[in-house]
Design a protein around this motif. Structure first.
Motif, PDB file in Angstrom:
ATOM      1  N   LEU A  47       0.847  -1.095  -0.153  1.00 30.71           N
ATOM      2  CA  LEU A  47       0.215   0.098   0.057  1.00 30.71           C
ATOM      3  C   LEU A  47       0.112   0.839  -0.051  1.00 30.71           C
ATOM      4  O   LEU A  47       1.476   2.294  -1.378  1.00 30.71           O
ATOM      5  N   SER A  61      -6.760   3.949  -0.851  1.00 34.33           N
ATOM      6  CA  SER A  61      -5.142   2.749  -0.363  1.00 34.33           C
ATOM      7  C   SER A  61      -6.094   1.853  -0.063  1.00 34.33           C
ATOM      8  O   SER A  61      -6.564   0.458  -0.847  1.00 34.33           O
ATOM      9  N   LEU A  64      -9.400   1.049  -2.378  1.00 31.59           N
ATOM     10  CA  LEU A  64      -9.237   0.916  -3.615  1.00 31.59           C
ATOM     11  C   LEU A  64      -9.301  -0.920  -3.811  1.00 31.59           C
ATOM     12  O   LEU A  64      -9.783  -1.555  -4.089  1.00 31.59           O
ATOM     13  N   ASP A 174       3.815   0.966  -5.349  1.00 35.21           N
ATOM     14  CA  ASP A 174       2.696   0.443  -3.679  1.00 35.21           C
ATOM     15  C   ASP A 174       1.867   1.967  -4.475  1.00 35.21           C
ATOM     16  O   ASP A 174       2.316   2.374  -5.534  1.00 35.21           O
ATOM     17  N   PHE A 175       1.182   2.567  -3.506  1.00 32.97           N
ATOM     18  CA  PHE A 175      -0.086   3.485  -3.934  1.00 32.97           C
ATOM     19  C   PHE A 175       0.769   4.695  -3.974  1.00 32.97           C
ATOM     20  O   PHE A 175       1.074   5.804  -4.464  1.00 32.97           O
ATOM     21  N   ASP A 176       1.983   5.131  -3.034  1.00 32.40           N
ATOM     22  CA  ASP A 176       2.790   5.572  -3.070  1.00 32.40           C
ATOM     23  C   ASP A 176       3.326   6.536  -4.362  1.00 32.40           C
ATOM     24  O   ASP A 176       3.550   7.662  -4.933  1.00 32.40           O
ATOM     25  N   ASN A 178       2.652   4.994  -7.093  1.00 35.01           N
ATOM     26  CA  ASN A 178       1.211   5.882  -8.367  1.00 35.01           C
ATOM     27  C   ASN A 178       1.025   7.352  -7.681  1.00 35.01           C
ATOM     28  O   ASN A 178       0.844   8.054  -9.237  1.00 35.01           O
ATOM     29  N   SER A 182       2.118   8.148 -11.773  1.00 33.57           N
ATOM     30  CA  SER A 182       1.186   7.738 -12.344  1.00 33.57           C
ATOM     31  C   SER A 182       1.257   7.720 -13.868  1.00 33.57           C
ATOM     32  O   SER A 182       0.714   6.694 -14.131  1.00 33.57           O
TER      33      SER A 182
END
Length: 182
Positions: A47, A61, A64, A174-176, A178, A182
């Protein structure tokens, strides 16, 4: 309190370690997934690694992941955390587990233990709920509640060799990541 028996697949055991290796100077956090009514943990999702104290980032996160779970018929069964500094779950880990516990029964935390990892042992310290808001390490007498499903008995040491030799941890996102690109 007896903990259920959980089995981590090779991938679900390895991914949190790769996530921590990708961000060695950060606290990393992710979740474990399983199919409903199963105790085999067959997926781990990284995450965050930089926004570990920002509640909105964690909430987004996790939402999602919850949508992903609905699409794949999975459920969140626990979290993993590898802390930059300190031991245990930390405040963030306890808050996330507490929030998940309100929605999910039997949720647990696995804290990456670098000392155990360096000795090629099972690299996690399991944390189980003791009340609605507190979690404690699973007593060592119950440590067999978590095991690795692998054809190889030396997965922990092989994983360290692969990290050193092939640097596969550099491919973990991870989400960070992204949010940064992006």
């Amino acid at each position: 309190m007896t903990s259920p028996q959980y089995t981590l697949t090779s991938l679900s055991y390895s991914l949190p370690i790769l996530h921590a290796a990708a961000h060695p100077s950060s606290t990393v956090l992710g979740v474990f997934l399983s199919s409903p009514n199963r105790t085999e943990i067959d997926e781990a999702i990284p995450l965050i690694h930089t926004h570990s104290t920002l509640s909105p980032i964690i909430e987004v996160s996790l939402s999602l992941v919850e949508e992903y779970c609905k699409l794949r018929n999975k459920r969140i069964v626990g979290i993993y955390i590898a802390r930059e500094l300190g031991d245990g779950l930390g405040r963030v880990g306890e808050r996330i587990l507490g929030a998940l516990r309100e929605k999910l029964e039997g949720v647990f935390g696995l804290v990456l233990d670098n000392d155990k990892l360096s000795k090629s042992q099972f690299a996690y310290i399991p944390y189980i709920p003791t009340s609605s808001t507190t979690f404690k390490p699973l007593p060592s007498s119950e440590s067999e509640s978590f095991s690795i499903k692998s054809s190889s008995t030396d997965l922990p040491s092989r994983l360290l060799q692969i990290i050193r030799a092939k640097k596969i941890h550099r491919n973990i996102r991870d989400f960070d990541d992204n949010l940064e690109d992006s």
